[in-house]
Design an enzyme around this catalytic site. Structure first.
Site, PDB file in Angstrom:
ATOM      1  N   CYS A 145       0.920  -1.048  -0.197  1.00  0.00           N
ATOM      2  CA  CYS A 145      -0.143   0.033   0.043  1.00  0.00           C
ATOM      3  C   CYS A 145       0.718   1.187  -0.062  1.00  0.00           C
ATOM      4  O   CYS A 145       1.583   1.616  -1.065  1.00  0.00           O
ATOM      5  CB  CYS A 145      -1.055   0.144   0.995  1.00  0.00           C
ATOM      6  N   HIS A 167      -3.353  -5.152   0.508  1.00  0.00           N
ATOM      7  CA  HIS A 167      -2.721  -5.373   1.970  1.00  0.00           C
ATOM      8  C   HIS A 167      -2.675  -6.992   1.985  1.00  0.00           C
ATOM      9  O   HIS A 167      -3.430  -7.773   2.222  1.00  0.00           O
ATOM     10  CB  HIS A 167      -3.624  -4.932   2.971  1.00  0.00           C
ATOM     11  N   GLU A 186      -1.165  -8.903   4.035  1.00  0.00           N
ATOM     12  CA  GLU A 186      -1.151  -9.266   5.496  1.00  0.00           C
ATOM     13  C   GLU A 186      -2.614  -9.520   5.959  1.00  0.00           C
ATOM     14  O   GLU A 186      -2.712 -10.192   7.072  1.00  0.00           O
ATOM     15  CB  GLU A 186      -0.453  -8.175   6.272  1.00  0.00           C
ATOM     16  N   SER A 213       2.270 -12.225  38.677  1.00  0.00           N
ATOM     17  CA  SER A 213       0.755 -11.901  38.799  1.00  0.00           C
ATOM     18  C   SER A 213      -0.155 -13.084  38.698  1.00  0.00           C
ATOM     19  O   SER A 213      -1.230 -13.212  39.081  1.00  0.00           O
ATOM     20  CB  SER A 213       0.538 -10.784  37.665  1.00  0.00           C
ATOM     21  N   GLY A 214       0.413 -13.972  38.220  1.00  0.00           N
ATOM     22  CA  GLY A 214      -0.143 -15.276  37.660  1.00  0.00           C
ATOM     23  C   GLY A 214      -0.859 -15.498  36.237  1.00  0.00           C
ATOM     24  O   GLY A 214      -1.487 -16.263  35.867  1.00  0.00           O
ATOM     25  N   GLY A 215      -0.352 -14.324  35.469  1.00  0.00           N
ATOM     26  CA  GLY A 215      -0.994 -14.184  34.207  1.00  0.00           C
ATOM     27  C   GLY A 215      -0.285 -15.139  33.418  1.00  0.00           C
ATOM     28  O   GLY A 215       0.914 -15.380  33.779  1.00  0.00           O
ATOM     29  N   VAL A 216      -0.521 -15.195  32.070  1.00  0.00           N
ATOM     30  CA  VAL A 216       0.155 -16.159  31.148  1.00  0.00           C
ATOM     31  C   VAL A 216       1.749 -15.521  31.017  1.00  0.00           C
ATOM     32  O   VAL A 216       2.554 -16.370  31.309  1.00  0.00           O
ATOM     33  CB  VAL A 216      -0.337 -16.243  29.829  1.00  0.00           C
ATOM     34  N   ASP A 217       1.984 -14.373  30.764  1.00  0.00           N
ATOM     35  CA  ASP A 217       3.159 -14.009  30.649  1.00  0.00           C
ATOM     36  C   ASP A 217       4.050 -14.093  31.907  1.00  0.00           C
ATOM     37  O   ASP A 217       5.165 -14.523  31.570  1.00  0.00           O
ATOM     38  CB  ASP A 217       3.169 -12.373  30.187  1.00  0.00           C
ATOM     39  N   SER A 218       3.603 -13.771  32.909  1.00  0.00           N
ATOM     40  CA  SER A 218       4.666 -13.906  34.083  1.00  0.00           C
ATOM     41  C   SER A 218       4.850 -15.352  34.652  1.00  0.00           C
ATOM     42  O   SER A 218       5.878 -15.915  35.068  1.00  0.00           O
ATOM     43  CB  SER A 218       4.105 -12.768  35.401  1.00  0.00           C
ATOM     44  N   THR A 219       3.847 -15.947  34.293  1.00  0.00           N
ATOM     45  CA  THR A 219       3.844 -17.309  34.488  1.00  0.00           C
ATOM     46  C   THR A 219       5.044 -18.230  33.674  1.00  0.00           C
ATOM     47  O   THR A 219       5.720 -18.980  34.075  1.00  0.00           O
ATOM     48  CB  THR A 219       2.504 -18.135  34.842  1.00  0.00           C
TER      49      THR A 219
END
Ligand code: XMP
Length: 606
Positions: free
Chosen positions: A80, A172, A174, A226-232
């Site tokens: 584009c 586009h 993508e 925190s117990g979220g996906v990322d920190s776990t």
């Protein structure tokens, strides 16, 4: 291992992350670069993709960038705006006009490795106001487009210089509406650039384990979990690299967590064998005291962030671990969005990038092993590391927790512009056989990448999902000052919405926790939890028709990266069950479902 990689130049909006994700799906690393990055930054790549942009190439907007990149001996592919810039750079001509929008047919007119394996006519997706009208020497048209069977021919929809290895497409590739877009990207990345597909999460684990060990040496790491996906996932990876002895986890209950969340988080770390140095602090009272009487959403956010830092610094001192490296579960989009670049979304600063943390990063005291990854990659990594599916696919939950889902008010009604807005809303709602009321409060939204703070509308009446979403869309388009539409699930037509003075209190949070718990259970029971990206629940302090104090809003959305979102549908049986269980909770004045896409709304209400 050094991976072959593609640079994706971000000229704005949502495009760059989407392109980057599509390249990574081919197991090739792609990274976002800013247009004004120094030329040295581009040399290490095997190819460059130039993204689309809301700017106009014909007027030379965004035309001051690192143009030396065209002198690099690397293949370049423009989408584009990127296509127009390539044409222009090599002495072609870009005009303002020839607008196309939506599904378009691409007629391929010359063989090119970029279109290898495609048919003579391809469905592509267009969204542009400028067009390439001429190409310079060495370039040729390899496809034209037609919008609709009897549409006029739009020339130079795809151009190439095979010698220079420069390619441009007006559409586009993508987006999924370009049916073979991924094939075109693969032709470029794997074929033309010759990238080896080594970007796998299996390799990532090995590399990170090595890197963490090198980086940490004999030190230890202190991770806020925190117990979220990322920190776990971060905890699991650090545990794998360093062993449980050198990993300290701190979980803070800020009083803004979900029902039973802290207990469950601690249990899951124990089950993973990461409880050797597991610390827990219940700081609920401290947070609630700091938030007492605060109404403004941004102030609440700042207070929560500052209190968190205070608690964490104090606890680190108390535990004698303040000299350890600080681990964070920061993921790739978090590092880009608060990047402070010209185009970065300034809607809010991510809590992993507040000044104290920035200072620690500058001192080399922070370790973020997921900072190259998108959420979908983090989840794949989590599965490979053997985490429970339940945990890996858990909905994202914001750092400030329920604090941004509990709207506050000083009790005064905000009816700014109501004389104009109310009749317009009623007129549009009536077109769809619905009633429309404007709420005398405001919520946060995002329009043209800027933060908005505007009135929500409540629609009442029976209608299909299609009609409801269309009515909401028409209101956003036609009525200035509205950034959200909700649908009344309580039945009847509410007449009076009276704001009630309300701050962040334990009672209100407990009610929100209960509602949230009932809705999440419902989503699971009806098998829709995993297809929904996230489902914030908000309490809005409004007495409706003199009843109760809290309007409940359920906000289920479909999304891929949370940068854009579409409102999700809920099964009718579930809605019926929720109506029965939620409306009888003490204090609840009404029940509604958010119909707002992002933009113009944000996912959270504050
Ligand atoms: P919005 O509301 O901006 O949310 O559309 C996009 C995504 O970010 C989450 N979110 C946050 N996450 N700290 C976080 O860690 C925050 O301050 C924050 N604010 C929003 C939101 O839940 C959604 O997934």
């Amino acid at each position: 291992m050094k991976h072959d990689a593609i640079a994706v130049i971000d000229f704005g909006g949502q495009y760059a992350h989407l392109i980057t994700t599509k390249v990574r799906r081919l197991r090739v690393l792609a990274e976002i670069r800013q247009p004004e990055d120094p030329i040295e930054k581009f040399r290490e790549y095997k190819g460059i993709i130039i993204s689309g942009s809301p700017a106009l190439s014909s007027f030379g907007e965004e035309s001051t960038y690192t143009k030396e990149l065209y002198d690099l001996p690397l293949p370049i592919f423009g989408f584009c705006f990127g296509h127009q810039e390539i044409a222009k750079h090599y002495r072609g001509k870009v005009i303002h006009g020839g607008r196309e929008w939506g599904h378009t047919e691409l007629y391929i007119t010359a063989a090119s490795p970029i279109f290898k394996g495609l048919g003579p006519v391809e469905q592509v997706w267009m969204s542009h106001n400028d067009s390439v009208a001429e190409v310079g020497r060495g370039f040729k048209e390899i496809g034209y487009s037609k919008l609709g069977a009897d549409g006029t021919v739009h020339r130079f929809a795809a151009i190439a210089s095979e010698n220079l290895r420069r390619y441009g497409v007006q559409f586009h590739p993508e987006v999924d509406d370009t049916l073979n877009g991924e094939k075109m990207i693969a032709n470029f990345v794997l074929g033309i650039c010759g990238c080896a597909p080594t970007w796998t999460m299996g390799n990532y684990i090995d590399e990170q384990v090595r890197r963490i060990r090198e980086r940490v040496g004999n030190d230890s790491v202190f991770l806020l979990a925190s117990g979220g996906v990322d920190s776990t996932v971060t905890a699991k990876l650090l545990g794998l690299a360093l062993g449980p002895d050198r990993l300290h986890l701190l979980h803070v209950d800020n009083g803004l967590m979900r029902k039973d969340e802290s207990r469950k988080v601690l249990e899951s770390f124990r089950a993973m064998g990461l409880d050797k140095n597991l610390h827990f602090v219940d700081a609920s009272e401290e947070f609630l005291a700091a938030l007492a009487g605060v109404i403004d959403p941004e102030r609440k956010r700042t207070i929560i962030g500052d209190t968190f830092i205070r608690v964490f610094e104090r606890e680190a001192r108390r535990l004698g671990i303040e000299d350890h490296l600080l681990g964070q579960g920061t993921i790739y989009p978090d590092t880009i969005e608060t990047g402070g670049t010209k185009r970065a979304d300034t809607i809010k600063t991510h809590h992993n990038r507040v000044p104290v943390i920035e200072e620690m990063i500058a001192q080399g005291r922070v370790i973020e092993p997921l900072s190259d990854l998108y959420k979908v990659e983090v989840r794949e990594l989590g599965e490979l590391l053997g985490l429970d599916r339940e945990l890996v696919w858990k909905h994202p939950f914001p750092g400030p927790g329920l604090g941004v889902r509990l709207l506050c008010s000083d009790g005064s009604a905000d009816r700014t512009d109501f004389e104009r807005i109310v009749p317009e809303v009623k007129r549009v709602a009536a077109i769809y056989g619905l009633e429309g009321e404007v709420l005398p409060i405001r919520s946060v939204g995002v329009k043209a990448d800027l933060r908005s703070y505007e009135h929500p509308v409540m629609l009442s009446g029976k209608a299909s999902w299609e009609t409801l979403f269309e009515a909401a869309g028409t209101i956003f388009r036609e009525v200035a000052g509205i950034n959200r539409c909700i649908w009344n699930l309580a039945g009847g037509r509410p007449r009076a919405f009276i704001p009630v003075a309300a701050g962040v209190t334990k009672d209100r949070l407990d009610l929100l926790r209960e509602v949230d718990h009932l809705v999440m259970e419902g989503l699971r029971r009806h098998g829709v939890y995993y297809e929904i990206w996230q489902c914030p629940i908000c309490l809005v302090p409004l007495a409706i028709d003199g009843k109760g104090r809290e309007l409940v809003v359920i906000r289920p959305i479909y999304s891929e990266r949370a940068m854009t979102a579409a409102p999700a549908r809920l099964p009718q049986v579930l809605i019926k069950e929720l109506r029965a269980s939620l409306l009888k909770l003490p204090g609840v004045s009404g029940l509604s479902l958010d119909l707002t896409s992002k933009p113009p709304g944000t996912i959270e209400w504050e």
